[in-house]
Design a protein around this motif. Structure first.
Motif, PDB file in Angstrom:
ATOM      1  N   LEU A 167      46.500  14.725   6.478  1.00 42.23           N
ATOM      2  CA  LEU A 167      45.467  14.841   5.346  1.00 42.23           C
ATOM      3  C   LEU A 167      46.453  15.483   4.044  1.00 42.23           C
ATOM      4  N   GLU A 168      47.926  16.234   4.845  1.00 46.82           N
ATOM      5  CA  GLU A 168      48.485  16.837   3.338  1.00 46.82           C
ATOM      6  C   GLU A 168      49.018  15.590   3.049  1.00 46.82           C
ATOM      7  N   LEU A 169      49.686  14.126   3.332  1.00 46.78           N
ATOM      8  CA  LEU A 169      49.687  13.288   2.986  1.00 46.78           C
ATOM      9  C   LEU A 169      48.750  12.577   1.131  1.00 46.78           C
ATOM     10  N   VAL A 170      47.492  12.729   1.949  1.00 44.33           N
ATOM     11  CA  VAL A 170      46.156  12.476  -0.011  1.00 44.33           C
ATOM     12  C   VAL A 170      45.497  14.205   0.058  1.00 44.33           C
ATOM     13  N   ASP A 171      46.427  14.972   0.115  1.00 41.87           N
ATOM     14  CA  ASP A 171      46.407  16.272  -0.457  1.00 41.87           C
ATOM     15  C   ASP A 171      44.761  16.785  -0.310  1.00 41.87           C
ATOM     16  N   ASP A 172      44.470  16.979   1.395  1.00 40.61           N
ATOM     17  CA  ASP A 172      43.499  17.492   1.778  1.00 40.61           C
ATOM     18  C   ASP A 172      43.258  18.128   2.515  1.00 40.61           C
ATOM     19  N   TYR A 173      42.024  19.034   2.770  1.00 40.02           N
ATOM     20  CA  TYR A 173      41.856  19.746   4.132  1.00 40.02           C
ATOM     21  C   TYR A 173      40.730  20.208   4.623  1.00 40.02           C
ATOM     22  N   PRO A 174      40.488  19.612   5.890  1.00 38.42           N
ATOM     23  CA  PRO A 174      38.569  19.628   5.958  1.00 38.42           C
ATOM     24  C   PRO A 174      38.115  20.901   6.177  1.00 38.42           C
ATOM     25  N   ASP A 175      36.973  20.855   5.919  1.00 35.78           N
ATOM     26  CA  ASP A 175      35.820  22.218   5.382  1.00 35.78           C
ATOM     27  C   ASP A 175      35.370  22.068   7.311  1.00 35.78           C
ATOM     28  N   VAL A 176      34.936  21.143   7.606  1.00 37.05           N
ATOM     29  CA  VAL A 176      33.940  21.822   8.895  1.00 37.05           C
ATOM     30  C   VAL A 176      34.772  20.390   9.537  1.00 37.05           C
ATOM     31  N   ILE A 177      35.022  20.147  10.785  1.00 33.58           N
ATOM     32  CA  ILE A 177      35.983  19.712  12.492  1.00 33.58           C
ATOM     33  C   ILE A 177      35.350  19.561  13.417  1.00 33.58           C
ATOM     34  N   TYR A 178      34.644  17.911  14.190  1.00 38.01           N
ATOM     35  CA  TYR A 178      34.012  17.819  14.592  1.00 38.01           C
ATOM     36  C   TYR A 178      34.617  16.567  15.550  1.00 38.01           C
ATOM     37  N   GLY A 179      34.003  16.953  17.006  1.00 36.20           N
ATOM     38  CA  GLY A 179      34.331  16.588  17.902  1.00 36.20           C
ATOM     39  C   GLY A 179      33.143  16.732  18.852  1.00 36.20           C
ATOM     40  N   CYS A 180      34.001  15.995  20.410  1.00 34.02           N
ATOM     41  CA  CYS A 180      32.029  15.781  21.241  1.00 34.02           C
ATOM     42  C   CYS A 180      33.006  16.881  22.314  1.00 34.02           C
ATOM     43  N   ILE A 181      32.772  17.373  23.345  1.00 30.75           N
ATOM     44  CA  ILE A 181      32.555  17.993  24.481  1.00 30.75           C
ATOM     45  C   ILE A 181      32.611  17.493  25.950  1.00 30.75           C
ATOM     46  N   GLY A 182      33.635  17.260  26.292  1.00 27.73           N
ATOM     47  CA  GLY A 182      33.279  17.126  27.834  1.00 27.73           C
ATOM     48  C   GLY A 182      33.151  18.611  28.358  1.00 27.73           C
ATOM     49  N   GLY A 183      35.115  18.428  28.775  1.00 22.30           N
ATOM     50  CA  GLY A 183      36.165  19.348  29.303  1.00 22.30           C
ATOM     51  C   GLY A 183      37.011  20.104  28.068  1.00 22.30           C
ATOM     52  N   PRO A 243      41.210   4.791  -2.428  1.00 25.93           N
ATOM     53  CA  PRO A 243      41.867   5.806  -1.861  1.00 25.93           C
ATOM     54  C   PRO A 243      41.567   5.289  -0.633  1.00 25.93           C
ATOM     55  N   ASP A 244      43.375   5.241  -0.260  1.00 26.50           N
ATOM     56  CA  ASP A 244      43.885   4.877   0.743  1.00 26.50           C
ATOM     57  C   ASP A 244      42.525   4.957   2.313  1.00 26.50           C
ATOM     58  N   ARG A 245      42.114   3.847   3.046  1.00 25.68           N
ATOM     59  CA  ARG A 245      41.763   3.673   4.131  1.00 25.68           C
ATOM     60  C   ARG A 245      42.458   4.545   5.527  1.00 25.68           C
ATOM     61  N   LYS A 246      43.545   3.892   5.553  1.00 26.10           N
ATOM     62  CA  LYS A 246      43.909   4.339   6.116  1.00 26.10           C
ATOM     63  C   LYS A 246      45.787   5.444   6.389  1.00 26.10           C
ATOM     64  N   ILE A 247      45.699   5.818   6.910  1.00 22.56           N
ATOM     65  CA  ILE A 247      46.790   7.188   6.792  1.00 22.56           C
ATOM     66  C   ILE A 247      47.624   7.507   7.813  1.00 22.56           C
ATOM     67  N   PHE A 248      48.765   6.891   7.448  1.00 20.20           N
ATOM     68  CA  PHE A 248      50.025   6.954   8.359  1.00 20.20           C
ATOM     69  C   PHE A 248      50.799   7.128   8.404  1.00 20.20           C
ATOM     70  N   LEU A 249      51.627   8.377   9.561  1.00 21.54           N
ATOM     71  CA  LEU A 249      53.021   8.392   9.841  1.00 21.54           C
ATOM     72  C   LEU A 249      54.271   7.706  10.116  1.00 21.54           C
ATOM     73  N   PRO A 250      55.306   7.952   9.661  1.00 20.21           N
ATOM     74  CA  PRO A 250      56.290   7.477  10.487  1.00 20.21           C
ATOM     75  C   PRO A 250      56.837   8.078  11.873  1.00 20.21           C
ATOM     76  N   GLU A 251      56.821   7.175  12.313  1.00 21.78           N
ATOM     77  CA  GLU A 251      57.627   7.620  14.192  1.00 21.78           C
ATOM     78  C   GLU A 251      58.065   8.733  13.998  1.00 21.78           C
ATOM     79  N   ASP A 252      58.526   8.797  13.525  1.00 22.84           N
ATOM     80  CA  ASP A 252      59.658  10.524  13.569  1.00 22.84           C
ATOM     81  C   ASP A 252      59.113  11.156  13.446  1.00 22.84           C
ATOM     82  N   GLU A 253      58.181  11.426  12.216  1.00 20.45           N
ATOM     83  CA  GLU A 253      56.881  12.499  12.348  1.00 20.45           C
ATOM     84  C   GLU A 253      56.266  12.402  13.111  1.00 20.45           C
TER      85      GLU A 253
END
Ligand SMILES: *Cc1c(COP(=O)(O)O)cnc(C)c1O
Length: 470
Positions: A249-265, A2-12
């Protein structure tokens, strides 16, 4: 492979930001002015442009991104979405791990996503100079960059301890054309008062906020203040992250089951999850996505704090904000994830948490750096200590998948690189890092103090926050 990097063109690049306000499980409680005990925004209208205040209070779901702002965004956006193939292999997990990388911005983090529109609206309304505070320097450098893009001056009050120990961010601000002063400084009443009592004061975020706000108020004609997180308009500006990630994610036909991130504010994480939350409420989501925020055990505002009205700053200049808090007098331990050491959190995170739409996990900094080390040695990017909390969350999830055999799709936001945090890595690699855990008793102490200061607090809480559980 699979692709390691998924890019969008600037007009997206998104043409609108998404505002979660109309889709929240319950309305946002108002700010409270402690002088009247009633809804009120205090000094806010004197230090922000009208367009920003309108966005802060807006009930519109979609808000147009001005073309001039998109033009600046195009310097680094759309940002890449990576598939962490090497990390997956090292973990021997059936899970797929993706990360949205915001470290490619000129300042090295997600913060220019909001600094740029804030500078733009100020320029449009005739502001000549922006003031702000910065701790370790992430926000200060983002705002300095954004000010330069629109021909504004910027004045940054940087916490003295960081100003002395972390000189490179300060130099970066200067390179962007901003002025940066160690706080407490002798340029403001607030700073002079503190220096008179204690000439060697090392500063704090609260003191620096007081100085930046005072500077904007005293010089009301030419200057305004800009804020890096917590406020709703800031979180909304960050939704370019999630809107892009969804398309990628649409480009690789995927959708997250779980999403992580850190929270400061809470801004980088909200920027990623809001568009996926929108799918959920609009009944467009192909899966039941779980939202998991991560914080530091040294600053556990959501996992150990109380959902209550509290000031956004130590100096009690801001109105009372309805949020999970450790108390505005919280003194952070000297952990390296400087961006996670804020005592409160964005009010929308508190609402989503209370409505059981998201959960939060807390990690200590040794476990976090262990995760960062594995990430560096597989994926090659040196993450800032803050998003390393999200990496820790994603790795744990991938290891659970290994146990259960589930091929989940995991997404997290890598909100900044760690190139200015090498001293932290040095301490970790030399074995001198300490795990900090903020004691529950301390939270209780701060809450008691807060209730002593405002004996009417519980009645205001009851009236505006404590609606029926959702
Ligand atoms: C500012 C910052 C944070 C914390 O702020 P949020 O509003 O929670 O995103 C986290 N990571 C980095 C790299 C930051 O610069």
């Amino acid at each position: 492979m699979p692709d390691r990097k998924i890019f969008l063109p600037e007009d997206e690049l998104p043409k609108q930001w998404y505002n979660i306000t109309p889709d929240l499980p319950r309305p946002l409680p108002p700010f409270i002015d402690p002088a009247t005990k009633e809804p009120g925004v205090g000094i806010v209208p004197r230090i922000f442009p009208k367009a920003i205040i309108a966005q802060e209070l807006s009930q519109e779901r979609w808000i147009d991104i001005p073309e001039e702002v998109r033009e600046v965004y195009r310097l680094w956006r759309p940002t890449p979405l990576y598939r962490a193939i090497n990390l997956e292999k090292a973990l021997k997990t059936p899970a797929k791990i993706y990360y949205k990388y915001e470290g490619v911005s000129p300042a090295g983090s997600h913060k220019p996503n909001t600094a740029v529109p804030q500078a733009y609206y100020n320029m449009k309304e005739g502001t000549k100079r922006l003031t702000t505070e910065t701790g370790a320097g992430q926000w200060g450098s983002a705002l300095s960059f954004a000010a330069a893009m629109f021909g504004l001056k910027a004045t940054v009050y940087m916490v003295r301890a960081s100003f002395d120990q972390k000189p490179y961010r300060k130099m970066m601000m200067k390179a962007f054309g901003a002025e940066c002063f160690a706080s407490p400084s002798n340029r403001t009443e607030a700073g002079r008062k503190i220096l008179k009592e204690d000439p060697n004061n090392r500063g704090s975020l609260g003191i620096a906020i007081s100085e930046a706000v005072e500077d904007a108020l005293v010089n009301e004609e030419e200057a305004n203040y800009a804020i890096g997180s917590v406020f709703n308009h800031v979180l909304m500006h960050q939704t370019v992250e999630g809107l892009e990630a969804k398309k990628q994610l649409e480009l690789v036909d995927d959708y997250p089951d779980v999403i992580y991130g850190c929270i400061g504010g809470g801004s980088s994480y909200s920027g990623l999850i809001w568009p996926f939350y929108y799918d959920k409420v609009a009944k467009k989501a192909p899966k039941e996505t779980k939202f998991v925020a991560t914080e530091a055990t040294a600053c556990p505002k959501v996992t150990k704090g109380q959902y209550i009205y509290d000031h956004g700053d130590t100096a009690r200049i801001t109105p009372l904000v309805p949020m999970h808090t450790l108390g505005h007098d919280f003194i952070p331990a000297p952990i390296h994830a400087g961006g996670l050491r804020y005592h409160g959190i964005a009010p929308t995170i508190s609402i989503l948490t209370q409505a059981k739409q998201m959960t939060t996990e807390a990690y200590n900094q040794i476990d976090v750096f262990d995760a960062a080390k594995l990430f560096i040695q597989t994926e090659g990017i040196i993450p800032a200590p803050e998003p390393s909390h999200a990496i820790k969350g994603a790795i744990d999830e991938a290891l659970r998948c290994k146990q259960t055999g589930e091929a989940k799709t995991i997404l997290f936001v890598l909100c900044g690189h760690g190139h200015f945090d090498m001293a932290a890595y040095d301490e970790y690699f030399s074995g001198n890092l300490k795990p900090y855990e903020y004691p529950t008793e301390k939270v209780a102490e701060s809450m008691e103090k807060l209730r002593k200061l405002y004996p009417w607090l519980d009645s205001v809480n009851k009236k505006f926050i404590n609606c029926e559980p959702v």
